[in-house]
Design a protein around this motif. Structure first.
Motif, short mmCIF file in Angstrom:
data_model
loop_
_atom_site.label_atom_id
_atom_site.label_comp_id
_atom_site.label_asym_id
_atom_site.label_seq_id
_atom_site.Cartn_x
_atom_site.Cartn_y
_atom_site.Cartn_z
N THR A 2 0.90 -1.34 -0.14
CA THR A 2 -0.12 -0.04 -0.02
C THR A 2 0.80 1.37 -0.13
O THR A 2 1.97 1.16 0.05
CB THR A 2 -0.81 0.12 1.23
OG1 THR A 2 -0.10 0.28 2.26
CG2 THR A 2 -1.71 -1.11 1.63
N GLN A 3 0.01 2.35 -0.21
CA GLN A 3 1.00 3.60 -0.09
C GLN A 3 1.06 4.24 1.24
O GLN A 3 0.74 5.33 1.46
CB GLN A 3 0.37 4.57 -1.41
CG GLN A 3 0.82 4.17 -2.63
CD GLN A 3 0.36 5.22 -3.61
OE1 GLN A 3 -0.05 6.44 -3.10
NE2 GLN A 3 0.53 4.90 -4.78
N THR A 4 1.31 3.39 2.35
CA THR A 4 1.16 4.12 3.85
C THR A 4 2.66 4.88 3.83
O THR A 4 3.36 4.48 3.30
CB THR A 4 1.26 3.05 4.75
OG1 THR A 4 1.13 3.53 5.84
CG2 THR A 4 2.03 1.84 4.52
N LEU B 244 -10.44 2.84 9.15
CA LEU B 244 -10.32 1.61 8.19
C LEU B 244 -11.46 1.51 7.30
O LEU B 244 -11.11 1.47 6.02
CB LEU B 244 -9.94 0.63 8.70
CG LEU B 244 -8.62 0.34 9.32
CD1 LEU B 244 -8.43 -0.87 10.20
CD2 LEU B 244 -7.33 0.39 8.41
N LEU B 245 -12.61 1.70 8.01
CA LEU B 245 -14.08 1.44 6.88
C LEU B 245 -13.74 2.47 5.91
O LEU B 245 -14.19 2.37 4.45
CB LEU B 245 -15.22 1.31 7.68
CG LEU B 245 -16.30 1.20 6.96
CD1 LEU B 245 -16.48 -0.08 6.20
CD2 LEU B 245 -17.72 1.24 7.87
N GLU B 246 -13.77 3.75 6.11
CA GLU B 246 -13.81 4.87 5.14
C GLU B 246 -12.45 4.89 4.39
O GLU B 246 -12.84 5.20 3.11
CB GLU B 246 -13.74 6.26 6.01
CG GLU B 246 -14.93 6.81 6.57
CD GLU B 246 -14.53 8.07 7.19
OE1 GLU B 246 -13.90 8.96 6.70
OE2 GLU B 246 -15.18 8.57 8.41
N ALA B 247 -11.50 4.31 4.73
CA ALA B 247 -10.31 4.16 3.75
C ALA B 247 -10.73 3.18 2.64
O ALA B 247 -10.32 3.12 1.47
CB ALA B 247 -9.12 4.01 4.30
N ALA B 248 -11.18 2.01 3.18
CA ALA B 248 -11.58 0.95 2.15
C ALA B 248 -12.43 1.52 1.24
O ALA B 248 -12.33 0.88 -0.03
CB ALA B 248 -12.27 -0.14 3.06
N TYR B 249 -13.61 2.32 1.54
CA TYR B 249 -14.56 2.84 0.69
C TYR B 249 -13.94 3.87 -0.47
O TYR B 249 -14.47 4.11 -1.43
CB TYR B 249 -15.75 3.31 1.29
CG TYR B 249 -16.68 2.36 1.85
CD1 TYR B 249 -17.25 1.33 0.87
CD2 TYR B 249 -16.89 1.97 2.99
CE1 TYR B 249 -18.27 0.53 1.25
CE2 TYR B 249 -18.12 1.28 3.38
CZ TYR B 249 -18.67 0.20 2.40
OH TYR B 249 -19.52 -0.39 2.80
N ASP B 250 -13.01 4.68 -0.08
CA ASP B 250 -12.22 5.60 -0.73
C ASP B 250 -11.47 5.04 -1.96
O ASP B 250 -10.39 4.61 -1.55
CB ASP B 250 -11.76 6.66 0.15
CG ASP B 250 -11.07 7.71 -0.70
OD1 ASP B 250 -11.14 7.92 -1.91
OD2 ASP B 250 -10.55 8.69 -0.05
N GLU C 58 -9.27 6.67 -3.44
CA GLU C 58 -8.06 7.52 -3.36
C GLU C 58 -7.54 7.35 -2.52
O GLU C 58 -6.07 7.74 -2.36
CB GLU C 58 -8.62 8.88 -3.79
CG GLU C 58 -9.24 9.24 -5.12
CD GLU C 58 -8.49 8.66 -6.34
OE1 GLU C 58 -7.30 9.27 -6.50
OE2 GLU C 58 -9.19 8.29 -7.24
N SER C 59 -7.64 6.45 -1.54
CA SER C 59 -7.07 6.38 -0.32
C SER C 59 -5.66 5.77 -0.50
O SER C 59 -5.76 4.71 -1.24
CB SER C 59 -7.94 5.92 0.84
OG SER C 59 -8.06 4.35 0.80
#
Length: 120
Positions: free
Chosen positions: A62-64, A102-108, A110-111
Motif C-alpha cells: 500500500t502507499q502508507t 479503516l472502513l472509510e479508507a476501504a471505501y475511498d 483514492e486512499s
C-alpha cells in the motif's frame, strides 16, 4: 477463554466475560472470542490485527507513509510503534476510531489503502 465485545456505543473492546459468571461452564481453551456488530467489522479487525502484528510484511504493497494514524487522519493516540519495524506506527485495532477510519479508507478509491506500491 476471554470474551470481548465491540459495540457502536463503545470506544474500545470491552471484556464481557473473564471465565466467571455465565461463561464459567465454557470449555477451557486458550484464546479470545470477540463479538462484533457485523461481519464487515470482524474482517476489518482481522485485517487491522494482521497489520499491527506483521505490519510492513503484510501492507508493504500500500502507499502508507508508515504512520497509519496520519494516513487514516485519526489521533496518534490510536497507534503504537510496530513490534518488528520501529519506523512503522501501526493502529490499535481495539479502538472504534481505528475501525471506522479503516472502513472509510476501504471505501475511498483514492486512499493510500487502495493504492499499491510505495508512497509517492
Amino acid at each position: 477463554p476471554i470474551y470481548r465485545k465491540l459495540t457502536s456505543e463503545a470506544d474500545t473492546l470491552e471484556d464481557v466475560c473473564d471465565g466467571t459468571g455465565p461463561c464459567q461452564d465454557w470449555p477451557n481453551f486458550i484464546g479470545t472470542i470477540i463479538e462484533f456488530e457485523s461481519y464487515g467489522e470482524a474482517m476489518l479487525y482481522k485485517l487491522c490485527d494482521n497489520v499491527a502484528i506483521k505490519d510492513t510484511l503484510v501492507m508493504s504493497g500500500t502507499q502508507t507513509s508508515g504512520d497509519w494514524c496520519k494516513d487514516l487522519g485519526i489521533s496518534s493516540d490510536n497507534c503504537e510503534i510496530a513490534k518488528y519495524d520501529v519506523s512503522q506506527k501501526v493502529p490499535k485495532c481495539e479502538k472504534r476510531e481505528v475501525l471506522d477510519a479503516l472502513l472509510e479508507a476501504a471505501y475511498d478509491p483514492e486512499s493510500f489503502f487502495n493504492h499499491g506500491g510505495p508512497p509517492e
